[in-house]
Design a protein around this motif. Structure first.
Motif, short mmCIF file in Angstrom:
data_model
loop_
_atom_site.label_atom_id
_atom_site.label_comp_id
_atom_site.label_asym_id
_atom_site.label_seq_id
_atom_site.Cartn_x
_atom_site.Cartn_y
_atom_site.Cartn_z
N LEU A 15 -29.28 -30.76 -8.54
CA LEU A 15 -28.56 -31.82 -7.82
C LEU A 15 -29.53 -32.83 -7.21
CD1 LEU A 15 -26.03 -29.45 -6.03
CD2 LEU A 15 -25.45 -31.03 -7.87
N SER A 16 -30.80 -32.79 -7.62
CA SER A 16 -31.86 -33.68 -7.10
C SER A 16 -32.02 -33.53 -5.59
CB SER A 16 -31.60 -35.16 -7.44
OG SER A 16 -31.25 -35.32 -8.77
N LEU A 50 -21.04 -33.52 -13.45
CA LEU A 50 -20.56 -34.28 -12.28
C LEU A 50 -20.76 -35.78 -12.51
CD1 LEU A 50 -22.10 -32.04 -9.45
CD2 LEU A 50 -19.69 -32.14 -10.14
N HIS A 52 -21.06 -37.13 -15.65
CA HIS A 52 -20.30 -37.53 -16.83
C HIS A 52 -18.83 -37.74 -16.50
CE1 HIS A 52 -23.55 -35.48 -19.53
NE2 HIS A 52 -24.02 -36.45 -18.78
N LEU A 54 -17.80 -39.45 -13.99
CA LEU A 54 -17.60 -40.76 -13.34
C LEU A 54 -17.14 -41.77 -14.39
CD1 LEU A 54 -20.91 -40.74 -11.27
CD2 LEU A 54 -18.59 -40.49 -10.34
N ILE B 50 -23.70 -43.37 -12.78
CA ILE B 50 -24.34 -42.48 -11.79
C ILE B 50 -25.05 -43.33 -10.74
CG2 ILE B 50 -26.22 -40.81 -11.47
CD1 ILE B 50 -25.44 -39.71 -14.31
N SER B 91 -29.13 -37.82 -17.97
CA SER B 91 -28.37 -37.92 -16.72
C SER B 91 -29.20 -37.42 -15.54
CB SER B 91 -27.08 -37.09 -16.81
OG SER B 91 -26.26 -37.63 -17.80
N THR B 92 -29.99 -36.37 -15.78
CA THR B 92 -30.83 -35.82 -14.71
C THR B 92 -31.87 -36.85 -14.26
OG1 THR B 92 -30.54 -33.61 -15.63
CG2 THR B 92 -32.37 -33.90 -14.09
N HIS B 95 -30.09 -39.66 -12.33
CA HIS B 95 -29.68 -39.24 -10.99
C HIS B 95 -30.89 -39.20 -10.07
CE1 HIS B 95 -28.14 -36.44 -7.85
NE2 HIS B 95 -27.07 -37.21 -8.01
N ARG B 96 -31.99 -38.63 -10.57
CA ARG B 96 -33.20 -38.53 -9.75
C ARG B 96 -33.74 -39.92 -9.38
NH1 ARG B 96 -36.14 -33.98 -12.71
NH2 ARG B 96 -34.70 -32.49 -11.82
N VAL B 99 -31.44 -41.40 -6.75
CA VAL B 99 -31.65 -40.72 -5.46
C VAL B 99 -32.96 -41.18 -4.83
CG1 VAL B 99 -32.18 -38.46 -4.44
CG2 VAL B 99 -30.21 -38.71 -5.95
N TYR B 157 -24.95 -34.44 -4.82
CA TYR B 157 -24.86 -35.18 -6.08
C TYR B 157 -24.35 -36.61 -5.90
CZ TYR B 157 -24.78 -36.17 -10.98
OH TYR B 157 -25.07 -36.73 -12.19
N TYR B 158 -23.27 -36.76 -5.12
CA TYR B 158 -22.65 -38.09 -5.04
C TYR B 158 -23.20 -38.95 -3.89
CZ TYR B 158 -19.31 -36.32 -8.45
OH TYR B 158 -18.75 -35.80 -9.58
#
Lengths: 247, 200
Positions: A15-16, A50, A52, A54, B50, B91-92, B95-96, B99, B157-158
């Protein structure tokens, strides 16, 4: 780090939610414990879902053109936040070294070209004969296309064997495949070995298909360092094929 | 066309017809921009979604799209099929990246309405049937988690919170948060692995 500690942090990692240091420790743990990869895969797939879920959002017009332009600025272009001038200076220096290295490589390739092209042609034909459905075929073909891929002949140890075999190997991406034709079918199949630093590392198994062909991948963990040679043995340990050229 | 060009063309043709994630990755590693373009076409909509979710600003989301694909180009050799699909890896990274940008901001108003972060199950006229089904599946899986597991996952995550920020926000001990995230992610993975017809 213990496995329990790793698993405790795995969700947050996907989840980073970890710091850069924690992230680096997790990466190291996976590199040292490849058996944990299935759990990593599962957790990261759940986290990615999570995202994908969106609603898709089209990039701004010209987004690809900007990326393309950044790639043209240097094959390893920096992030959008880096300054273009800084990148150009760095790549100008790298460019001179790369050009010099390319010139040396071009001369070597020109000298080796005839043998390499013929071997590549035969190998491509052999791969096409294996049938297009084998996933290994397209991976091998793709590896063949990479600059720097070596085609290493595997020579029969017995004159009675009429076998044509090659290892397709790339030291940069640490992948290798064995492609062979004419090996006798053995019920127990064959073993692949990688020799390195005086040690003989098991690198997978391969079975001969009905048409006498074989295509098999060499275990990635045996390719962490550059091999000295590849060997194929029967189950009883008898060496059938061996590479003799310097890798 | 020369002999070498013929062979290259043939190999490229074979590979493009039967292109797995591994093949696409190898082609990008071989500095094939067309392969990167195919990956961009396939995943850039998700990457931007994302980034937009986390950052809220279209301009910054577009920067993340660019950063993500440049990072893919630079580090494709670290992609490991054994650790997940290429889509998951992309996607990872996205997201990173998003963030990282978020955490560089001086202030980050969080608000309390986690509900609005959750993927909606209401129909969106822009999306395809497959996208809608995927969104509804994830929304249902998230709803099946208990609040104590769902909240830290959604915050991280969000909203882009770190683990330690999430435990502070929720007022729980770090150890408690870790075990909730671990259990929640495991349950989420199990729910998402179920065949689609049986998904909650």
């Amino acid at each position: 780090m213990t496995e329990a500690e790793f698993l405790d942090q795995l969700g947050a990692w996907a989840l980073s939610g970890l710091t850069a240091d924690e992230h680096a420790r997790m990466e190291r743990y996976v590199a040292e414990h490849p058996e944990i990869r299935a759990e990593v895969k599962r957790t990261f797939a759940a986290a990615a879902a999570l995202g994908h879920a969106l609603p898709s959002s089209s990039p701004a017009p010209g987004a690809w053109r900007r990326i393309e332009a950044a790639l043209g600025d240097g094959a390893s272009a920096g992030p959008a936040t880096a300054t273009a001038a800084g990148r150009r200076r760095t790549w100008a220096v790298v460019g001179w070294f790369a050009a010099a290295a390319a010139a040396v490589l071009a001369i070597w390739l020109w000298l080796d070209r005839g043998t390499h092209i013929e071997r590549e042609r035969r190998l491509a034909q052999e791969l096409a004969d294996r049938g297009p459905r084998a996933a290994l075929v397209d991976e091998t073909v793709a590896l063949l296309e990479l600059a720097g891929t070596q085609i290493i002949p595997l020579e029969p140890t017995s004159p009675d064997l009429e076998v044509e075999a090659n290892a397709v190997y790339h030291r940069g991406v640490k992948r290798a495949y064995v492609v062979a034709k004419g090996l006798p079918r053995e019920a127990a199949g064959y073993r692949i070995w990688v020799n390195r630093g005086g040690a003989r590392l098991p690198a997978g198994r391969m079975a001969v298909e009905e048409d006498g062909g074989v295509i098999a991948s060499v275990a990635a963990d045996s390719l962490d360092d550059v091999p000295e040679s590849f060997e194929i043995t029967r189950e009883d340990g008898a060496v059938v094929l061996r590479s003799r050229v310097k890798i | 066309m020369s002999y070498v060009a013929n062979v290259s063309f043939l190999l490229a043709l074979i590979a493009s017809v039967f292109e797995s994630d591994g093949t696409l990755a190898l082609r990008i590693a071989a500095r094939d921009q067309a392969a990167l373009r195919r990956l961009f076409d396939r995943t850039s909509g998700r990457v931007r979604a994302i980034a937009l979710k986390l950052l809220g600003q279209p301009g910054e989301a577009d920067d993340v799209v660019q950063d993500t694909f440049l990072e893919i180009w630079r580090s494709i050799e670290s992609y490991d099929e054994g650790r997940g699909s290429l889509d998951t890896w992309v996607s990872t990274i996205a997201h990173r990246r998003a963030v990282d940008r978020l955490r560089r901001r001086a202030t980050r108003p969080l608000g309390d309405d986690l509900e609005r972060d959750r993927p909606s199950d209401a129909p969106d006229p822009q999306e395809t049937v497959a996208e809608r089904q995927e969104r509804q599946r994830v929304a249902a899986a998230l709803s099946a988690l208990g609040d104590d597991q769902r909240a830290p996952i959604e915050l991280m995550y969000y909203r882009g919170l770190s683990q330690s920020e999430a435990d502070e926000h929720l007022g729980v001990a770090l150890g408690t948060l870790k075990s909730r995230v671990r259990a929640g992610m495991s349950r989420l993975a199990t729910l998402l692995e179920q065949p689609r017809a049986e998904a909650p």
